[in-house]
Design a protein around this motif. Structure first.
Motif, PDB file in Angstrom:
ATOM      1  N   UNK A   1       0.831  -1.195   0.000  1.00  0.00           N
ATOM      2  CA  UNK A   1       0.000   0.000   0.000  1.00  0.00           C
ATOM      3  C   UNK A   1       0.866   1.245   0.000  1.00  0.00           C
ATOM      4  N   UNK A   2       0.398   2.238  -0.682  1.00  0.00           N
ATOM      5  CA  UNK A   2       1.123   3.507  -0.701  1.00  0.00           C
ATOM      6  C   UNK A   2       0.941   4.211   0.632  1.00  0.00           C
ATOM      7  N   UNK A   3       1.981   4.882   1.076  1.00  0.00           N
ATOM      8  CA  UNK A   3       1.964   5.547   2.378  1.00  0.00           C
ATOM      9  C   UNK A   3       0.809   6.518   2.506  1.00  0.00           C
ATOM     10  N   UNK A   4       0.564   7.334   1.496  1.00  0.00           N
ATOM     11  CA  UNK A   4      -0.458   8.372   1.566  1.00  0.00           C
ATOM     12  C   UNK A   4      -1.870   7.832   1.639  1.00  0.00           C
ATOM     13  N   UNK A   5      -2.079   6.607   1.139  1.00  0.00           N
ATOM     14  CA  UNK A   5      -3.436   6.063   1.098  1.00  0.00           C
ATOM     15  C   UNK A   5      -3.845   5.400   2.404  1.00  0.00           C
ATOM     16  N   UNK A   6      -2.882   4.982   3.219  1.00  0.00           N
ATOM     17  CA  UNK A   6      -3.230   4.304   4.457  1.00  0.00           C
ATOM     18  C   UNK A   6      -3.636   5.283   5.553  1.00  0.00           C
ATOM     19  N   UNK A   9      -5.237  11.455   6.837  1.00  0.00           N
ATOM     20  CA  UNK A   9      -5.063  12.655   7.662  1.00  0.00           C
ATOM     21  C   UNK A   9      -3.590  12.989   7.911  1.00  0.00           C
ATOM     22  N   UNK A  10      -2.704  12.185   7.371  1.00  0.00           N
ATOM     23  CA  UNK A  10      -1.276  12.360   7.664  1.00  0.00           C
ATOM     24  C   UNK A  10      -0.773  13.745   7.246  1.00  0.00           C
ATOM     25  N   UNK A  11      -1.095  14.172   6.060  1.00  0.00           N
ATOM     26  CA  UNK A  11      -0.635  15.478   5.559  1.00  0.00           C
ATOM     27  C   UNK A  11      -1.100  16.609   6.486  1.00  0.00           C
ATOM     28  N   UNK A  12      -2.354  16.543   6.918  1.00  0.00           N
ATOM     29  CA  UNK A  12      -2.898  17.574   7.810  1.00  0.00           C
ATOM     30  C   UNK A  12      -2.206  17.544   9.170  1.00  0.00           C
ATOM     31  N   UNK A  13      -1.926  16.345   9.668  1.00  0.00           N
ATOM     32  CA  UNK A  13      -1.217  16.228  10.951  1.00  0.00           C
ATOM     33  C   UNK A  13       0.182  16.812  10.848  1.00  0.00           C
ATOM     34  N   UNK A  14       0.834  16.604   9.717  1.00  0.00           N
ATOM     35  CA  UNK A  14       2.168  17.165   9.509  1.00  0.00           C
ATOM     36  C   UNK A  14       2.100  18.685   9.505  1.00  0.00           C
ATOM     37  N   UNK A  15       1.114  19.255   8.817  1.00  0.00           N
ATOM     38  CA  UNK A  15       0.974  20.716   8.772  1.00  0.00           C
ATOM     39  C   UNK A  15       0.663  21.276  10.166  1.00  0.00           C
ATOM     40  N   UNK A  16      -0.233  20.614  10.882  1.00  0.00           N
ATOM     41  CA  UNK A  16      -0.559  21.062  12.244  1.00  0.00           C
ATOM     42  C   UNK A  16       0.668  20.978  13.159  1.00  0.00           C
TER      43      UNK A  16
END
Length: 185
Positions: A1-6, A9-16
């Motif tokens: 599985x690709x990291x971004x698909x699992x 909310x990961x991108x948003x958590x990184x920005x926060x």
């Protein structure tokens, strides 16, 4: 599985996490490793979502600007007349200056970054432009520009003062600037 698909909310958590760390340690104190740790994500996912620190900082500060513009919109889109607009501006100054220390620090960090690096000025210019859109509904463009600067200055002075000035002084300053600033047209 690709990291971004699992983990959608990961991108948003990184920005926060980026904004939280900037508020605590300043832009100079952030690193991919610290952000990943704070966000609870593998260090490798940082480069999956962002090409580098500049992209991450621009997106994080872009998110912060959107938050701040929403606060301006909430206060300044409602007034129907000049007097209500003056009251709304005073309310905004007091809400911002009595609000989150995190927001105050992030604002100053963004200004400092924009002062040093022209590519970040796009964010501050957009923020100023959008705040003046509401002010220009009630005041001419020059007065709106002055009022926008007054909002920033009074907010900072109230937030950092040991004994912040009261609402009457805020309203007096707003009135002085807006007395002659009539909306043309």
């Amino acid at each position: 599985m690709a990291t971004g698909h699992t983990d959608p909310q990961r991108r948003e958590r990184i920005l926060d996490a980026t904004l939280d760390l900037i508020a605590e340690e300043g832009v100079a104190g952030v690193s991919h490793r610290k952000i990943a740790g704070r966000a609870g994500v593998p260090l490798g996912s940082m480069t999956y979502h962002f090409s580098g620190m500049d992209e991450l900082l621009r997106e994080a500060f872009g998110r912060f600007v959107e938050h701040f513009v929403a606060v301006f919109d909430a206060h300044l889109s409602v007034p129907a007349g000049r007097e209500e607009a003056r009251e709304a501006v005073a309310d905004l100054v007091h809400v911002l200056s009595e609000g989150s220390r995190r927001d105050l620090v992030l604002t100053q960090e963004l200004y400092t970054l924009a002062a040093r690096r022209p590519e970040y000025r796009e964010l501050t210019h957009e923020w100023m432009r959008r705040s003046r859109v509401h002010l220009e509904k009630h005041f001419d463009p020059d007065t709106a520009r002055q009022l926008d600067a007054l909002i920033e200055g009074l907010t900072l002075h109230r937030a950092l003062a040991q004994e912040p000035h009261g609402r009457a002084l805020t309203l007096e300053a707003i009135s002085r600037i807006t007395e002659t600033g009539r909306r043309e047209g």
